[in-house]
Design a protein around this motif. Structure first.
Motif, PDB file in Angstrom:
ATOM      1  N   GLY A  16      50.416  23.835 116.425  1.00  0.00           N
ATOM      2  CA  GLY A  16      50.340  23.839 114.967  1.00  0.00           C
ATOM      3  C   GLY A  16      48.947  23.763 114.381  1.00  0.00           C
TER       4      GLY A  16
ATOM      5  N   SER B 250      48.123  25.547 110.726  1.00  0.00           N
ATOM      6  CA  SER B 250      47.848  24.547 109.684  1.00  0.00           C
ATOM      7  C   SER B 250      46.451  24.735 109.108  1.00  0.00           C
ATOM      8  CB  SER B 250      47.998  23.130 110.251  1.00  0.00           C
ATOM      9  OG  SER B 250      49.322  22.905 110.686  1.00  0.00           O
TER      10      SER B 250
ATOM     11  N   THR C  29      49.294  16.561 114.436  1.00  0.00           N
ATOM     12  CA  THR C  29      50.495  17.391 114.242  1.00  0.00           C
ATOM     13  C   THR C  29      51.635  17.000 115.180  1.00  0.00           C
ATOM     14  OG1 THR C  29      49.683  19.104 115.766  1.00  0.00           O
ATOM     15  CG2 THR C  29      49.114  19.344 113.430  1.00  0.00           C
TER      16      THR C  29
ATOM     17  N   PHE D 173      59.240  24.471 112.825  1.00  0.00           N
ATOM     18  CA  PHE D 173      57.835  24.106 113.030  1.00  0.00           C
ATOM     19  C   PHE D 173      56.949  24.639 111.912  1.00  0.00           C
ATOM     20  CE2 PHE D 173      58.616  27.742 115.989  1.00  0.00           C
ATOM     21  CZ  PHE D 173      57.761  28.687 115.436  1.00  0.00           C
ATOM     22  N   SER D 174      57.396  25.711 111.235  1.00  0.00           N
ATOM     23  CA  SER D 174      56.634  26.225 110.093  1.00  0.00           C
ATOM     24  C   SER D 174      56.678  25.238 108.920  1.00  0.00           C
ATOM     25  CB  SER D 174      57.169  27.585 109.662  1.00  0.00           C
ATOM     26  OG  SER D 174      56.944  28.551 110.663  1.00  0.00           O
TER      27      SER D 174
ATOM     28  N   ASN E 145      54.099  22.687 109.696  1.00  0.00           N
ATOM     29  CA  ASN E 145      52.773  23.222 109.388  1.00  0.00           C
ATOM     30  C   ASN E 145      52.514  23.193 107.876  1.00  0.00           C
ATOM     31  OD1 ASN E 145      52.341  23.758 112.108  1.00  0.00           O
ATOM     32  ND2 ASN E 145      53.017  25.885 111.957  1.00  0.00           N
TER      33      ASN E 145
END
Length: 492
Positions: A116, A120, A202, A301-302, A305
């Motif tokens: 990430g 990010s 993260t 996971f997005s 981020n």
């Protein structure tokens, strides 16, 4: 030019010989770049120890040496020698002083974690720039200084290079810099010499553990945690099961984000979106902020981020509308990057180049309503054969069709690598075809795309070359796709 005393002002040193009231013309840590009047820092590297070049440095006119153990130089040599506990640690502070402490001239944001970091960092840059700030970036793909893009050799460069970049950013008028901070960089003190305004964690998974990296998962966590003794505000993903261990001994003010109710900033009500082949996630931001958001990248996971970026940009007073706009327009080269090739199916490019990353990617994409999931990938040569078996098995299990092709064969025969991948796929019922030439493999996937398909090109991501027998040949998948579409008379 600076005096030796000025360069060493923030370090505990022992003067072995000579004096500190000495003019220094350059700071050097590579024995091939020694110049008359320079300060030569003796660094212990994996393949070369700078201490062994001490006498050579004196012979070539170095005015001073920084060492971490005794060195032999001619008795009559006119050279100052200063001993420190760690020359790598010292180099970070010396470099910061040499370049005039550039980090103090802008806001500094450091992001660490197993996954990430890259996405990010680009999200933060995009959001802050939407408000008119000028933002530099240092990361896995590149360093960005104004209009200049410098390809990266390491996620976080050596401290001297890092300080050089920061100085160039300050000179270019940057208001802030966002950088990926790897555990290797923290372990080797590359990011020392200044205090980050913001440090972000993260997530962490067992990775980068081996003879030339970290000795154990515990050491890996400890190295990640070093960032939080070198920043003013720490922002941590509370959902990661190891977050408290990573934060152990932190000296910063701490905030958390995540999906859990205990997080200071959290996402609720996630739902997947698919707008004309553009995959994303919509959610509500709650806690420290309150608004509806949507990120134009797929998967859970997005959302993490996005939360990382929101948590940082909150401290810059970024208007909510600017945050929302940046998330809707989110694009990161080689990270689940959409490339438009059809109105009927989706094509994505992603850097996933090991089994863990590929499993995460394909599992995420399977959550969307789609036709077939088609995975086009190869594996690098002169690397673990186990990785090939594992990636083959993952793709065979999760993809509806695997197109096995070539990646960076290096000094191996591409067919031998493909055969290893097939060994992994054979453990599953997965369908596959093999097309060694990568352009032909991509063309096959595009030509045979069906309505609703999701096609993912895995393994290369942001890379724009193919390494064959020691030579890096230009090869950018975006260029290959453009050529394929042009050959077929298709334009978007």
């Amino acid at each position: 030019m600076a005096t030796l005393k000025t360069l060493l002002e923030n370090l505990d040193v022992t003067v072995v010989r000579g004096r500190l009231e000495l003019d220094i013309t350059d700071v050097v840590y590579d024995s091939r770049k020694i110049t008359k009047g320079c300060l030569f820092i003796c660094i212990e590297g994996a393949n070369f120890d700078g201490h062994s070049a001490a006498a050579q440095a004196v012979e070539q006119g170095a005015a001073a040496l920084v060492v971490q153990r005794p060195v032999k130089v001619p008795e009559d040599a006119q050279v100052a020698i200063v001993q420190v506990e760690s020359t790598r640690y010292a180099m970070a502070f010396i470099s910061a002083a040499w370049f005039g402490h550039p980090a103090e001239k802008m806001k500094t944001i450091g992001i660490t974690g197993t996954k990430g970091k890259t996405t990010s960092a680009y999200l933060v840059k995009s959001i802050l720039e939407n408000t008119g700030l000028k933002v530099g970036l240092i990361g896995t793909i590149e360093a960005i200084i104004g209009d200049k893009h410098i390809p990266a050799e390491n996620t976080t460069p050596e401290s001297y290079i890092l300080q050089s970049y920061l100085a160039q950013m300050a000179e270019a008028g940057c208001d802030a810099v966002v950088m990926e901070v790897s555990s290797q960089a923290l372990m080797q003190h590359r990011s020392q010499g200044f205090v980050f305004d913001f440090g972000i964690f993260t997530n962490i998974e067992p990775d980068h553990i081996g003879p030339n990296e970290h000795g154990s998962f515990e050491e890996y966590m400890r190295c990640k945690g070093m960032l939080f003794r070198q920043c003013r505000v720490g922002i941590a993903n509370r959902d990661d099961s190891h977050w408290e261990q990573v934060m152990e001994g932190h000296t910063c003010r701490l905030e958390t984000y995540g999906l859990s109710e205990e997080a200071d900033l959290r996402a609720e009500g996630m739902r997947l979106t698919n707008r004309n082949g553009h995959l994303g996630v919509a959610f509500q931001v709650k806690g420290l902020m309150d608004f509806d958001a949507e990120i134009a990248m797929p998967g859970r996971f997005s959302v993490y981020n996005a939360l990382t970026a929101i948590a940082i940009c909150r401290h810059f007073g970024v208007p909510v509308e600017a945050v929302k706009k940046a998330l809707r327009e989110a694009r990161v080269k080689g990270r689940i990057e959409l490339v438009k090739v059809s109105d009927e199916f989706t094509l994505l490019i992603d850097y996933a180049h090991n089994a863990m990353a590929l499993e995460s990617l394909l599992t995420t994409l399977k959550e969307y309503d789609h036709g077939r999931l088609v995975c086009v990938f190869g594996c690098g040569g002169n690397r673990s054969r186990l990785r090939r078996y594992e990636m083959g098995e993952v793709s065979g299990r999760l993809a509806d069709l695997t197109v096995i092709t070539s990646d960076n064969p290096r000094f191996e025969e591409p067919q031998a690598i493909i055969d290893d991948i097939k060994t992994g796929i054979a453990k599953t019922d997965g369908k596959y075809i093999e097309i060694c030439d990568r352009k032909e493999a991509i063309a096959y996937a595009i030509d045979n795309g069906q309505p609703g398909d999701i096609i993912v090109l895995a393994g290369k991501g942001h890379e724009d070359y193919q390494e064959i027998r020691g030579v890096k040949h230009p090869m950018d998948e975006r260029v290959l796709i453009a050529q394929i579409l042009k050959e077929r008379g298709i334009s978007f």
